[in-house]
Structure formats: structure tokens, C-alpha cells
Design a protein around this motif. Structure first.
Motif, PDB file in Angstrom:
ATOM      1  N   ILE A  91       0.866  -1.189   0.000  1.00  0.00           N
ATOM      2  CA  ILE A  91       0.000   0.000   0.000  1.00  0.00           C
ATOM      3  C   ILE A  91       0.894   1.228   0.000  1.00  0.00           C
ATOM      4  CG2 ILE A  91      -1.917   1.172   1.132  1.00  0.00           C
ATOM      5  CD1 ILE A  91      -2.433  -1.462   2.658  1.00  0.00           C
ATOM      6  N   PHE A 104      -1.804   5.812   0.131  1.00  0.00           N
ATOM      7  CA  PHE A 104      -3.234   5.768   0.456  1.00  0.00           C
ATOM      8  C   PHE A 104      -3.620   7.090   1.117  1.00  0.00           C
ATOM      9  CE2 PHE A 104      -7.107   4.774   2.616  1.00  0.00           C
ATOM     10  CZ  PHE A 104      -7.690   3.733   1.915  1.00  0.00           C
ATOM     11  N   HIS A 105      -4.703   7.730   0.622  1.00  0.00           N
ATOM     12  CA  HIS A 105      -5.072   9.036   1.154  1.00  0.00           C
ATOM     13  C   HIS A 105      -6.577   9.227   1.044  1.00  0.00           C
ATOM     14  CE1 HIS A 105      -4.428   9.592  -3.179  1.00  0.00           C
ATOM     15  NE2 HIS A 105      -5.253  10.619  -3.121  1.00  0.00           N
ATOM     16  N   THR A 136      -6.270   3.293   9.009  1.00  0.00           N
ATOM     17  CA  THR A 136      -5.069   2.728   9.615  1.00  0.00           C
ATOM     18  C   THR A 136      -5.085   1.229   9.384  1.00  0.00           C
ATOM     19  OG1 THR A 136      -5.054   4.436  11.313  1.00  0.00           O
ATOM     20  CG2 THR A 136      -3.759   2.453  11.746  1.00  0.00           C
ATOM     21  N   GLN A 151      -0.349  -3.276  10.848  1.00  0.00           N
ATOM     22  CA  GLN A 151       0.959  -3.218  10.208  1.00  0.00           C
ATOM     23  C   GLN A 151       1.610  -4.582   9.997  1.00  0.00           C
ATOM     24  OE1 GLN A 151       2.586  -0.248   8.824  1.00  0.00           O
ATOM     25  NE2 GLN A 151       0.348  -0.020   8.918  1.00  0.00           N
ATOM     26  N   ASP A 199       3.405  -0.281   3.886  1.00  0.00           N
ATOM     27  CA  ASP A 199       2.405   0.783   4.020  1.00  0.00           C
ATOM     28  C   ASP A 199       3.178   2.088   4.058  1.00  0.00           C
ATOM     29  OD1 ASP A 199       0.216   2.376   4.459  1.00  0.00           O
ATOM     30  OD2 ASP A 199      -0.047   1.800   6.555  1.00  0.00           O
ATOM     31  N   ASN A 236       1.176   6.726   4.151  1.00  0.00           N
ATOM     32  CA  ASN A 236      -0.258   6.682   4.439  1.00  0.00           C
ATOM     33  C   ASN A 236      -0.739   8.091   4.774  1.00  0.00           C
ATOM     34  OD1 ASN A 236      -2.854   6.278   5.696  1.00  0.00           O
ATOM     35  ND2 ASN A 236      -2.301   4.136   5.907  1.00  0.00           N
TER      36      ASN A 236
END
Length: 749
Positions: A699, A702-703, A708, A711, A717, A720
Motif C-alpha cells: 500500500i 493511500f489518502h 489505519t 501493520q 504501508d 499513508n
């Protein structure tokens, strides 16, 4: 300060290794793949030579800027230029004396080293060739190649080729890419990068300024050990390199046929199919026809098309009795179904396609375009290993295949050790009966580019590692090619208050079109209005569906890659209306809720790209289980509703390795629910619950609506809450491979 981005500037001195250029008419003399991982392909050498020579001069003159510089601990580095080219610095360089190193001397002229000696390159006038305009002369650009007699030759600005070497060259064909590198090393100090060259004594201090490309991208470009990205750039019609052509085949006017023969639209279509050999399972691979629906409405299904089926049991009947609906099945290639535009030409399903049995999924699709077979019965064992991202496999009896042929890299193996390996880092759960009984299933469809001995090389990268201890096979793939559907609208009459799995009328009554076992085919400039499912692309390869709208009453699904390889689904706007799934009420219709399953994948899909698709607030991308892998959700916008992916419990995981979500803009991401309780994090693998299981995704960027992620359930990730550069991974990878973004893709943005 390694790995950070500095201020922009220009390169004032440069030295580059000249690479082999494929001489016209002598491709066999170019560098060929020796079978070692670092040996460049001929086309790679051609591209790198053109870039190195041109970029060397452009940087020295200040015409091209350095945007980014990514360095590794081992001394390797990658620099990205604002002309979209990439310069590589290798940690170690192989020395090959017969490869000329070309640089710029202190007076601004071209200099070189070859076979242990050095000299100044002379231009067409016999004088030292100027590299920089600071010499007071017009700068010229050298290019190098090997002649058909294996001597180095040089030319300036496309002029006459002159012999440079005094001996024939035979030892460069097996040299690795690092042998041609122009750079020795680089270092980063504050706002500057200093580049140390292999040729000459220049030290190049380069201020760098640019958009902050994300670490995930930088590692992909560098081929770094920490890279987690696959190359998705081969997805779509003809690997994304060009748009489907506007067909110049014979055009048959459906309206004119209806008028001439006094028949309805459905019968006219069936008649035209019969005329061009598209009505029989033997199929016509070269129909060479455009089936043209001029502006207007065309009813392709209503009650009159249904027939009585006395073989249906009482358990199979519905409220309409024993009636059966029939698909229009087209067998063949090289044809286009074309209208005058989605606002002008409408192909209509007036009444639902009745189910064949009491299953809610058994209604036939209105139009299915297919090859009637899939794989041949002949099986050829894969005998060697291949890593993800590589292009070649070792196959027993490779002489059974031919270059240009389409094949399937195939695995169906239920060995417990393999199943356990496939599910890592998780463990098999008792409800996952599909993967334990049917086995690990990979169906990766490729086109053969080259065969040497028993080594088969594909045009596209392999998306799953190959280990010959398992039952890997290469099998011939049957298909049709060059089928298009464009410039029209499919109209159904799906229920206005869709409820997932309530009945066959909700989930399957209005399915307008499927592709099955096609390659290099497409749907474009199409609208789907009030449909249960827009389209499935099944067991196909390199097909594209783009510039598509979905509106009207919402339904079950949008467009999916189902067991296909490298399908491109892009610029789809899903604005259909329906009640929200979690607060369903027949009176609570949400405009723009979207299909329940947005665009996505199911079954052993490989390498699919879902690009710049927008879907509704009450949906999410589809990952419908039965072993899809390697999917890119790229620069999409829509709801991120958990469990909208789909899939029966026995067929989970919903998605296996290499799900990549890049710059997702979430417009609705409520806190996920776990076992009846509201959670605080979005989980990807819910142990103890039989439905929701996705292997750790990548990922990046991502926005939108904050989310959340757990993890320890993600592979990466990064960034973020903030979008990243490059904005689209597919575009950036395609641009990196081709050197440009194709016009068809730019036109869709």
C-alpha cells in the motif's frame, strides 16, 4: 543524507560508456542474452546507448535536469532525469577493454578510451568533435555501433559511419550491463551529488531538485534488494504500447439488415453471425467484419426469445415457469461490434435473462464472445526454476512450441507443502477447501518471444516464481484475437433496490457481455445502464476495457478480470444507484453508491491493472477469491468498504500475493467490523472468520478518508495519508519501459 532529494542543477562534465547499437540489418551481431541474469537483451542495449549518449550531452549543456538520486549502501545509485530517462550507477563494474568509454575533455571535446589507449574523437571534417557549445562550435552527438564485420563504428548526428576500432570485437556479447556503465560511483553531501566517472578525471557535482518520488518507486527503478513492486506495465491490449486501431474491415449495417429482411435486431445479429462464420464453435478466426449498429435502440432480448425447457425440475423453476433464456454466443476473432457512441446506440435487454437452475448466478449472459476450448491436452513439464519478474522458463521438448505462439504457464498442485508455502505468512484454515483440494492454481498466459534449446522466453514477465519440484507445465492456449466492442450502450432493467445475494434477479438477471479466451481485444467508449454485472473478461490475455460508464440502477459487479492475464481496466466511472449494503432499505437509495463489487479480479487472475477507476461510496475493488494474484489498484477513487471484495468461504483467500494499492483516494472508509465488534484498524486477514482473508498487500500513497492498517498484515504501508509520486504506477512503469507515455493513455487522463 543518502536517499534524499536535493536541488536541481545541471551536469557540466560527463563521461559515458558507449553501448552496442544494433546496426541496421545485423540484429544478430548485437548483444544477445547469454542466459546470465545481468546480460542485457539487444533491445535494452539499443535503448541504453541512445539514452546514454544523448543524455550525456544534454546534461553537460544543461538542457536536461536531474530530478532525483537514490543511493544504496553498496554504492549503487539511480538518477532520474526530467526527460523521464534513468541513469544507473552500479556498485561494481565489469571491465571489458573492447567497450569504448566516451567522455568530454576539459576543453569541451569528445574523448574516448578503447583497448587500453585513448584519443579524441574526430568529426566529419577530421577535426576534434565538439561536445559542448562552449567550444564556440556547434556541438555534435556521437553514436556507436558494431558493423557487420564486428568493428566499432562512430557517426555524428546521423551522418556517415566511420570505423573506430582496429580489431574485430567478439568478447562483448556476454558482458553484463555493468560493463557498459559510465559511472564509477557517487556520493551525497548535503544538497549535492558528486559523480565519479570510470573514464577521465572529472568529478561531477550535481545539485538535484525534483518531485519527491517514493522509496517504493526508487527501489523498483534501482532493482534494489528491498523492492516489493512487480512490473505491471505489460497489461492491456498489445502490452499497453498502442491503442486498438479503428477497424477498416467490411462494415455490415444491422439497421439496414433489419429493414431489408424484415427481422428484429436479435435475429439480424444472428443472421450476420451466420454469414461471417461467428455462429459455430469451430469459429472463424478471421471474420474481418465490423458489425455496425447505427444510432438507435436495438432490443436483443425480451420474453419472445425465451423457450420452454421441459427438462427443468421443479426445483429449477422460477415465477416464470420452465422458460429458458439463451445467450448470443459468438465464436471468432477479427471483428468489431460498433455503434455511433454510447449516447446514441443502445443495445437493450427488455426482460431478464432467466436462470438455468435455482442458482442465483445461473442466468446466461446476453452476448458471450469466446473460443470454445482452453488448453490443449498436451502437457510439457517445466524443468527449471524462474524468479518472479524474469521472462524465461526451461521446458521439456520446447521444440513443440513456436515463436509468437500463446501458451499458459500452468500449475494445479495440492501438495500440502506447496499450499503452506503459498499462504505464508499465514496458515491454512479448515474452511479453505478449494486450495487444499484443488491445489495451488496458477494460469499465467504468455506469448512466446524466443526459443533457444529448451529455454522459452516470453514477451511478458512471469508473475509467480516457478519451482520445478511442483507440477509446473507449459500448455498451448487456444484463443481468438482482435475482437472489439465500442461506441455503444448496453441497457438492462436491474432491480432498483439491489440487495446482495437476495435472488437471481439481484445478482445475475442482466449481464450484457463477456469475453472468454481472447487476446489483444478490447471494450472502449461503452456505457452500462442498470445492469447486474457489466462485463467479465474470462481466461483472456492482454485485453483492455477503458473509457466506460456504469449508471442507472446498481447491481452486483462492475468489470472484472476473471482468471485472465494482464487485463487493463481503466477510466471506468461507476455511478450506479442502490441502497447501502449495511443499512439496506428499499427506500434508501444512495446516488452514486456504485456496483456492490467495483472493478477488480477473481479466480487465477494475474497482472491485472485497475487504473484511474472511480467507484461509489458504498463499494470497494473486487477480489473475488479462487486465487487471484498480482493485481494493481492504481490511482483509483472510491469507497474502501471492507468485505466488498467477495468470494465463497471455501474459495478464500480473497487475494493471494502481490496485491498492490497505489495512490488510492478513499471517499468512505468506515472502521471495519470484526466478529460483530467495531475495530480501529483495517485488517487484511481475519483469523477465526471464514470470509475475509488477503495476503499482505503493498500500500503506497493511500489518502483521502483516513484508514489505519494492521501493520503486521501488510508488506508495505508507505506514505499513508499523503499521495506520492509517481502518481500512477502503471504509467510510470510503462513510460520507463517505452521511454514515453503512449498517446492513448494520455488521452484518457
Amino acid at each position: 543524507m543518502e536517499g534524499k532529494w536535493m536541488k536541481r542543477g545541471f551536469l557540466y562534465a560527463f563521461c559515458a560508456a558507449a553501448l552496442l547499437l544494433v546496426a541496421p540489418g545485423c540484429k544478430d551481431d548485437a548483444v544477445e542474452d547469454s542466459g546470465t541474469p545481468d546480460t542485457p537483451q539487444a533491445e535494452d542495449v539499443f535503448s541504453q546507448l541512445n539514452r546514454d549518449i544523448a543524455d550525456m550531452q544534454s546534461l553537460a549543456e544543461g538542457h536536461v535536469k536531474v530530478l532525483t538520486c537514490f543511493t544504496e549502501a553498496d554504492g549503487s545509485a539511480v538518477m532520474e532525469l526530467d526527460n523521464n530517462h534513468v541513469l544507473n550507477i552500479y556498485a561494481e563494474q565489469e571491465k571489458v577493454n573492447s567497450v569504448p568509454l566516451v567522455g568530454i575533455d576539459g576543453n569541451g571535446y569528445w574523448t574516448y578510451e578503447l583497448d587500453g589507449s585513448s584519443g579524441t574523437l574526430e568529426g566529419n571534417d577530421g577535426q576534434p568533435a565538439p561536445a559542448l557549445s562552449s567550444t564556440g562550435k556547434s556541438a555534435v552527438t556521437p553514436q556507436f555501433r558494431l558493423s557487420d564485420k564486428r568493428y566499432w563504428e562512430v557517426s555524428f548526428d546521423g551522418g556517415e559511419w566511420k570505423q573506430l576500432s582496429t580489431r574485430q570485437v567478439w568478447d562483448v556479447d556476454k558482458a553484463g550491463k555493468s560493463a557498459f556503465s559510465p559511472f564509477a560511483s557517487c556520493s551525497v553531501d548535503g544538497d549535492k551529488v558528486t559523480i565519479y566517472l570510470r573514464c577521465g578525471a572529472y568529478e561531477i557535482n550535481v545539485p538535484v531538485e525534483g518531485k519527491a518520488t517514493t522509496d517504493a518507486w526508487n527501489k523498483f527503478v534501482a532493482g534494489a534488494d528491498g523492492n516489493v513492486l512487480l512490473d505491471f506495465s505489460y497489461a492491456g491490449y498489445r502490452h499497453g504500447e498502442e491503442a486498438p486501431p479503428e477497424a477498416a474491415w467490411e462494415r455490415v449495417n444491422v439497421r439496414q439488415w433489419m429493414d431489408d429482411y424484415k427481422v428484429g435486431a436479435r435475429q439480424a445479429l444472428l443472421d450476420i453471425m451466420a454469414k461471417y462464420g461467428l455462429d459455430k464453435s469451430s469459429g472463424n478466426g478471421n471474420a474481418n467484419v465490423v458489425i455496425y449498429f447505427p444510432a438507435g435502440d436495438y432490443v436483443l432480448h425480451n420474453e419472445d426469445d425465451n423457450t420452454k425447457d421441459d427438462n427443468k425440475t421443479s426445483g429449477d423453476t422460477d415465477s416464470r415457469g420452465n422458460n429458458t433464456s439463451h445467450a448470443i454466443t459468438m465464436f471468432g476473432g477479427n471483428f468489431v461490434i460498433k455503434g455511433d457512441g454510447p449516447d446514441k446506440t443502445r443495445l437493450i435487454m427488455e426482460t431478464p435473462m432467466l436462470p438455468n437452475n435455482n442458482s442465483m448466478y445461473s442466468s446466461p449472459t446476453l452476448i458471450t464472445i469466446k473460443h470454445n476450448s482452453f488448453l490443449t491436452s498436451d502437457v510439457y513439464d517445466v524443468t527449471g526454476s524462474a524468479a518472479k519478474g524474469t521472462f524465461s522458463v526451461e521446458v521439456a521438448n520446447a521444440n513443440a512450441f513456436s515463436e509468437g505462439e500463446w501458451v499458459c504457464l500452468y500449475l494445479h498442485d495440492n501438495s500440502p507443502e506447496l499450499v503452506a508455502q503459498e499462504l505464508q505468512p499465514y496458515e491454512w484454515e479448515s474452511t479453505m477447501t478449494n486450495i487444499s483440494e484443488e491445489g495451488v492454481q496458477v494460469e499465467d498466459i504468455h506469448q512466446i518471444e524466443k526459443i533457444e534449446g529448451n529455454t522459452v522466453t516470453f514477451k511478458e514477465p512471469i508473475m509467480h516464481e516457478v519451482d520445478p519440484q511442483w507440477d509446473w507445465q507449459l500448455r498451448k492456449y487456444r484463443h481468438y484475437e482482435n475482437v472489439g466492442v465500442e461506441d455503444l450502450c448496453f441497457v438492462g432493467h436491474s432491480v432498483s433496490d439491489f440487495k446482495h445475494h437476495r435472488s437471481w434477479e439481484d445478482d445475475g438477471a442482466y449481464k450484457p457481455i463477456n469475453f472468454m479466451r481472447l487476446v489483444n481485444s478490447w471494450m472502449r467508449r461503452v456505457r452500462f445502464t442498470s445492469v447486474s454485472e457489466a462485463a467479465s473478461i474470462i481466461s483472456c490475455a492482454n485485453c483492455s476495457a477503458y473509457d466506460i460508464d456504469i449508471d442507472g440502477n446498481g447491481g452486483h459487479a462492475a468489470i472484472r478480470s476473471q482468471g485472465s492475464s494482464r487485463v487493463f481496466i481503466g477510466a471506468v466511472r461507476d455511478r450506479s444507484n442502490r441502497p447501502p449494503a449495511d443499512q439496506w432499505s428499499s427506500s434508501n437509495i444512495v446516488e452514486g453508491a456504485g456496483q456492490y463489487h467495483a472493478c477488480g479480479v477473481s479466480k487465477p487472475s494475474m497482472g491485472a491493472v485497475i487504473w484511474r477507476v472511480s467507484w461509489g461510496s458504498d463499494a470497494c475493488f473486487e477480489a473475488h477469491a479462487t486465487q487471484p494474484r498480482a493485481t494493481l489498484i492504481d490511482c483509483c477513487t472510491g469507497g474502501f468498504m471492507q468485505t466488498r471484495q467477495g468470494g465463497d468461504a471455501e474459495q478464500v483467500p480473497n487475494h493471494l500475493a502481490d496485491l498492490t494499492i497505489w495512490n488510492m483516494n478513499s471517499i468512505n472508509s468506515p472502521a471495519p467490523k470484526g466478529n460483530g465488534n467495531v475495530g480501529t484498524e483495517f485488517d487484511w486477514w481475519r483469523s477465526g472468520w471464514k470470509y475475509w482473508k488477503i495476503l499482505p498487500p503493498v500500500i503506497v500513497g493511500f489518502h483521502g478518508e483516513p484508514v489505519t492498517f494492521v501493520q503486521d498484515q501488510v508488506k508495505l504501508d508507505e506514505s499513508n495519508g499523503t499521495p506520492v509520486e509517481p502518481q500512477s504506477l502503471y504509467e510510470a512503469q510503462l513510460e520507463r519501459r517505452l521511454g514515453y507515455v503512449p498517446a492513448w493513455l494520455n488521452a484518457l487522463k
